[in-house]
Every structure is written in structure tokens, then in C-alpha cells.
Scaffold this motif. Structure first.
Motif, short mmCIF file in Angstrom:
data_model
loop_
_atom_site.label_atom_id
_atom_site.label_comp_id
_atom_site.label_asym_id
_atom_site.label_seq_id
_atom_site.Cartn_x
_atom_site.Cartn_y
_atom_site.Cartn_z
N THR A 92 0.83 -1.21 0.00
CA THR A 92 0.00 0.00 0.00
C THR A 92 0.86 1.25 0.00
OG1 THR A 92 -1.73 -1.17 1.21
CG2 THR A 92 -1.82 1.23 1.23
N ALA A 93 1.90 1.27 0.84
CA ALA A 93 2.78 2.44 0.91
C ALA A 93 3.56 2.62 -0.39
CB ALA A 93 3.73 2.30 2.09
N ILE A 111 -6.01 3.79 -2.49
CA ILE A 111 -6.00 2.39 -2.92
C ILE A 111 -6.30 1.44 -1.77
CG2 ILE A 111 -4.32 2.93 -4.72
CD1 ILE A 111 -2.27 1.29 -3.05
N SER A 112 -6.86 0.29 -2.14
CA SER A 112 -7.01 -0.84 -1.22
C SER A 112 -6.17 -1.98 -1.76
CB SER A 112 -8.47 -1.30 -1.15
OG SER A 112 -9.32 -0.25 -0.74
N VAL A 113 -5.51 -2.70 -0.87
CA VAL A 113 -4.73 -3.88 -1.25
C VAL A 113 -5.28 -5.07 -0.48
CG1 VAL A 113 -2.47 -4.99 -1.23
CG2 VAL A 113 -2.66 -2.55 -1.76
N ARG A 114 -5.61 -6.11 -1.21
CA ARG A 114 -6.16 -7.31 -0.58
C ARG A 114 -5.34 -8.52 -1.00
NH1 ARG A 114 -12.35 -9.65 -1.06
NH2 ARG A 114 -11.97 -11.61 0.02
N GLY A 477 -6.67 -10.10 7.82
CA GLY A 477 -5.90 -10.58 6.70
C GLY A 477 -6.60 -10.39 5.38
N CYS A 478 -7.83 -9.89 5.40
CA CYS A 478 -8.62 -9.87 4.17
C CYS A 478 -8.54 -8.58 3.39
CB CYS A 478 -10.08 -10.15 4.51
SG CYS A 478 -10.34 -11.78 5.23
N CYS A 479 -8.55 -7.43 4.05
CA CYS A 479 -8.72 -6.21 3.27
C CYS A 479 -8.01 -5.04 3.91
CB CYS A 479 -10.20 -5.87 3.12
SG CYS A 479 -10.51 -4.43 2.10
N PHE A 480 -7.43 -4.22 3.07
CA PHE A 480 -6.86 -2.93 3.53
C PHE A 480 -7.60 -1.85 2.79
CE2 PHE A 480 -4.29 0.75 3.38
CZ PHE A 480 -3.66 0.80 4.60
#
Length: 481
Positions: A92-93, A111-114, A477-480
Motif C-alpha cells: 500500500t505504501a 488504494i485498497s490492497v487485498r 488478513g482480508c482487506c486494507f
């Protein structure tokens, strides 16, 4: 661009690609960027993020474009990351951390990172990613909205630039006892920004802009991590810091923060996380998971800017705050207005039912302090007791080795509050069996989610947390987002 035919046929269990993970990346503000600027800028943003993703993931990585504003990174050798949180947080960073500049505009991608489950059949990975992607809010295409969006984005970019250049700082301001001002409950750390060697200024306008854009979480992570570092070097004080209500979701960034706090319980016990009421809280189940995770390591919770109207009483109850801080505007209205005075008194009583300790903000004069005391506030904050300062404050704990006022006051009041809540539960119309069922059901669900989260990359990346700490994970652990 390495488009991904790369992972199309890697279902062989003997293949080295067994150390492959799939990262779903969603550009949450893609449509809004296209509406506020133009489609060409949104396309440039997408291309830049693709390049950053490949740079972060390594030469063997590939990209699968799913649709406008979303793509999957096929990443090998993921085991170099210690856990899901470090992988998602690092991605993400690296992908969305810096502004993107094009044709005279500078924008930030939200943004989202999964991390997708690795045991999916390869042919199902991308269909699963597309079906599980979060729906992006449609942009409101009108001139006024576009102007506001661009202004907010300019403020957000300036703040992130200041962060990258080391121009952000945190000022100190005390929260003092109403009748004994020498007693400090705790010190709040207030975000300040210095531009072009000028004096440090409040970052409040920029923070609200980032909140509206959905970009605030990165800043909140930075502030809390900075405060944790300070608390480690100043063991005699208690400190509070703000985060947006929009950040009160247990994402990978917070998992990393909580891991630090778990290793430093003395720091956690002196940290108060103030959730501002300037934005609406996330769904109750998400807020409870976030609060439970912080409390599991010893942190306390405050509601800041109480009364501003974006958090209904039911939603705020899910925070179960230890401290409630009345927004300064209500004291200002109460100075010469009986209606305002009545409203302030009502808020103090309401806040006392939510949390054990009530603080009135915006106290600038002695009459302000007397007024706040008269309506029942026990603790006060404002310029009367000191303007925000960069100077390290005196200790909360004088030479007699007394603990922080925040610790002492909360320990006493929490016992009283817990007893009140117990009596309320026993006297309510909800039966004991129903209450027990809710508690057990909630904990079982938390444990199940935590176990599944820890298995997301089983055999390739270590679980974020072990099963006995399951309540902390709560699905992280599923979604950022």
C-alpha cells in the motif's frame, strides 16, 4: 508492462510458483479522479500504479488488468515478507504513498490492497477478485463538486509532501483538572505543518480534506506510530492522539501498530486513541473489532469533537469510550446564550453516560472554566492552560512516583462504570441466556475470522497472529481500505 499470461498455467504443486500470492489492488477514487479532472489523468494514475506495483513486487511479478481502476499483481517469492500485514502494508505504501503529477495536476490515489487466498485454483483467481472487489462510489459530476474535490486534493497533496519532507510535527497541549489545573489528565498531540520555513500551523483543514477524500488513514497511522515512539522515550507521561472515525477499521496498518504496542505494554497503557466525530463511524461490527484490538493491548479510547453530529449515540456506544471530549463550539455558544448553556449541560450528561471521564474543549478564560465546571465537566482543555507547544512538557508523574492521572482516574471510574453496565444488563428486558448467546456468538465469530485470516497464505507467509490472539485479528488478513 508485464501483462500476466505469467500465472495462467501454474497449477503444478511442484512448481516454484508455489510461493506465489495474488494481490488485488483497487483504486477507490479512480472514477472520481476521472470526473474531477479528466479520463486521461485517471489513466495515467492507473499506469503509474502498475509500474510502482511491479517495482515493489520484483522482476518476476506480473499484472492482470481486471477493469478500470483495479488489477491483480501476481507476486512470487512472497515469503520474504514475515506476514500478511507487512506485505499488504508495504504494498500500500509503495504503490499509493506518493503523489502522481501529470499535466500540471498533482493527485493521490486512494488504494485498497487485498491478499487473495492462495489455494484458489489459478483459473478462478481473477474471477474471484472481480466478484469480491468493493464497489466504488459513483462520482457526482457537477462543477461545484469538482472544484471542492480539486481543492481538497491540493490540500492533501501538500500535506503528504510535507510529511515526505519532514515538515510535519506534533504539538503538546494538556488536559487539566477543572478545580486543580496543576493536575494533568494527559497530553494531547496535535498535528502541525510547517511550509517554507514558516511557523508551524494547524493541519486541521488538510485533515478534513483528506477525510473527505478517503485518504486519511495513512496520516492516522503515521501519527499513532510517531506517538508510540515518543512514549517509549518519555516513560513518565500519558498521551492522546486523534484518528478519524473513518480510520476506526482493523486494517493491516493497525495490525502493525498493535504488534508494536503488544511488545511495549507500558507504552500501550499510556496511549489514548481519540476518535474524532467529524466523520461517520464505520459499521458497528468493524468498530468493535478495532476497539477490542486496541484494548487487548492496554490502550484507552476517547471520543473527540463530541456533539458535532456525525456519530449517532448508538454508533458511539460501540466505542465504549473511556473519555469523551465535548467539542469547543458548544462552550463558545454557551458563553452568552442560555440555550447554548442548556445544550452544553445536556451534552456533558450524555457524554458521562457514554464514557467515564468528560472533557470540555476550548476553555480560553476563567469564566469559561467556571461555566464548564458548573455544567458538570471534571476536566478541561484549552488556551487557558497552555497553547499547543513543541516544547516537551513537564511530567504527569512528579517525584512522588504517582502514576499518570489518566491511569488513576480511569482505573477508578471504569470500576464504577462496569458495575453500572452490569446492573443495567441484569435489569433490562433482554434475558441472561440471550446476553450469553451474543457474547459467545461474537467471540466464536471473531476466533473463526482470525483463524481464517491467519491461513490466507499458509505455508508461504507466516500468519499475522497466532490463534490464541484471535480476537485481535478479526479478519484483518482480508482487506486494507
Amino acid at each position: 508492462m508485464r501483462e500476466c499470461s505469467i500465472a495462467a498455467n501454474r497449477d503444478d504443486p511442484q512448481d516454484p510458483a508455489a510461493d506465489t500470492v495474488f494481490l488485488l489492488v483497487i483504486i477507490n477514487n479512480f472514477d472520481k479522479l476521472a470526473a474531477a479532472y479528466d479520463q486521461s489523468l485517471a489513466s495515467v494514475v492507473s499506469d503509474v500504479l502498475h509500474r510502482r506495483a511491479l517495482s515493489f513486487c520484483g522482476e518476476s511479478a506480473g499484472i492482470v488488468r481486471l477493469a478500470a481502476g483495479r488489477f491483480v499483481i501476481v507476486m512470487r517469492w512472497a515469503s520474504r515478507f514475515t506476514n500478511v500485514a507487512s506485505l499488504a502494508d508495504g504494498a500500500t505504501a509503495a504503490i499509493g504513498g506518493e503523489p502522481i503529477r501529470f499535466a500540471g495536476a498533482a493527485v493521490l490515489a486512494a488504494i485498497s490492497v487485498r491478499v487473495l487466498p492462495p489455494k484458489l485454483v489459478r483459473s478462478d483467481v481473477f474471477g474471484n477478485a472481480a466478484s469480491s472487489s468493493r464497489i466504488v462510489e459513483p462520482a457526482r459530476e457537477d462543477a461545484a463538486w469538482s472544484l471542492q474535490y480539486r481543492a481538497d486534493m491540493a490540500a492533501a497533496v501538500a500535506t503528504i509532501d510535507a510529511l515526505c519532507e519532514g515538515c510535519l510535527s506534533l504539538a503538546w497541549q494538556p488536559i487539566c483538572h477543572a478545580s486543580q489545573p496543576e493536575r494533568v489528565l494527559y497530553w494531547e498531540r496535535l498535528l502541525r505543518v510547517s511550509i517554507e520555513d514558516g511557523p508551524a500551523q494547524s493541519a486541521g483543514v488538510s485533515i478534513l480534506a483528506m477525510e473527505r477524500l478517503g485518504l486519511i488513514r495513512r496520516m492516522d497511522h503515521w501519527v499513532v506510530n510517531r506517538v508510540i515512539s515518543e512514549l517509549r522515550s518519555t516513560p513518565e507521561i500519558c498521551v492522546g492522539c486523534n484518528i478519524s472515525a473513518r480510520s476506526a477499521v482493523l486494517d493491516h496498518g493497525w495490525v502493525s501498530v498493535i504488534a508494536r504496542l503488544r511488545q511495549n505494554p507500558d507504552v500501550a497503557s499510556r496511549l489514548i486513541v481519540e476518535v474524532t466525530e467529524t466523520a461517520r463511524l464505520p459499521p458497528k461490527v468493524m468498530v468493535r473489532a478495532f476497539v477490542d484490538a486496541l484494548r487487548s493491548v492496554g490502550c484507552r479510547i476517547a471520543v473527540d469533537d463530541f456533539g458535532t453530529g456525525n456519530g449517532c449515540r448508538k454508533a458511539l456506544t460501540s466505542l465504549r469510550p473511556d473519555f469523551v471530549k465535548i467539542d469547543a463550539t458548544f462552550l463558545q455558544r454557551a458563553r452568552n446564550d442560555q440555550i447554548g448553556r442548556t445544550r452544553l449541560s445536556q451534552l456533558v450528561r450524555s457524554a458521562a453516560r457514554l464514557g467515564s471521564i468528560v472533557v470540555v474543549e476550548g476553555v480560553e478564560t476563567l469564566p469559561d472554566a467556571h461555566l464548564a465546571q458548573e455544567v458538570g465537566a471534571g476536566w478541561l482543555q484549552g488556551y487557558l492552560f497552555g497553547e499547543p507547544s513543541c516544547a516537551l512538557p513537564r511530567s504527569n508523574c512528579p517525584g512522588d512516583n504517582k502514576c499518570c492521572e489518566a491511569l488513576a482516574a480511569t482505573d477508578h471510574d471504569v470500576v464504577v462504570a462496569m458495575e453500572d453496565r452490569r446492573r443495567s444488563a441484569l435489569g433490562s428486558s433482554i434475558g441472561f441466556r440471550s446476553i450469553w448467546g451474543r457474547i459467545v456468538g461474537s467471540n466464536v465469530m471473531s476466533l473463526t475470522l482470525a483463524f481464517l485470516a491467519g491461513q490466507l497464505v499458509s505455508g508461504q507467509i507466516q500468519p499475522v497472529l497466532d490463534f490464541p490472539r484471535a480476537l485481535l485479528a478479526g479478519g484483518v488478513g482480508c482487506c486494507f481500505a
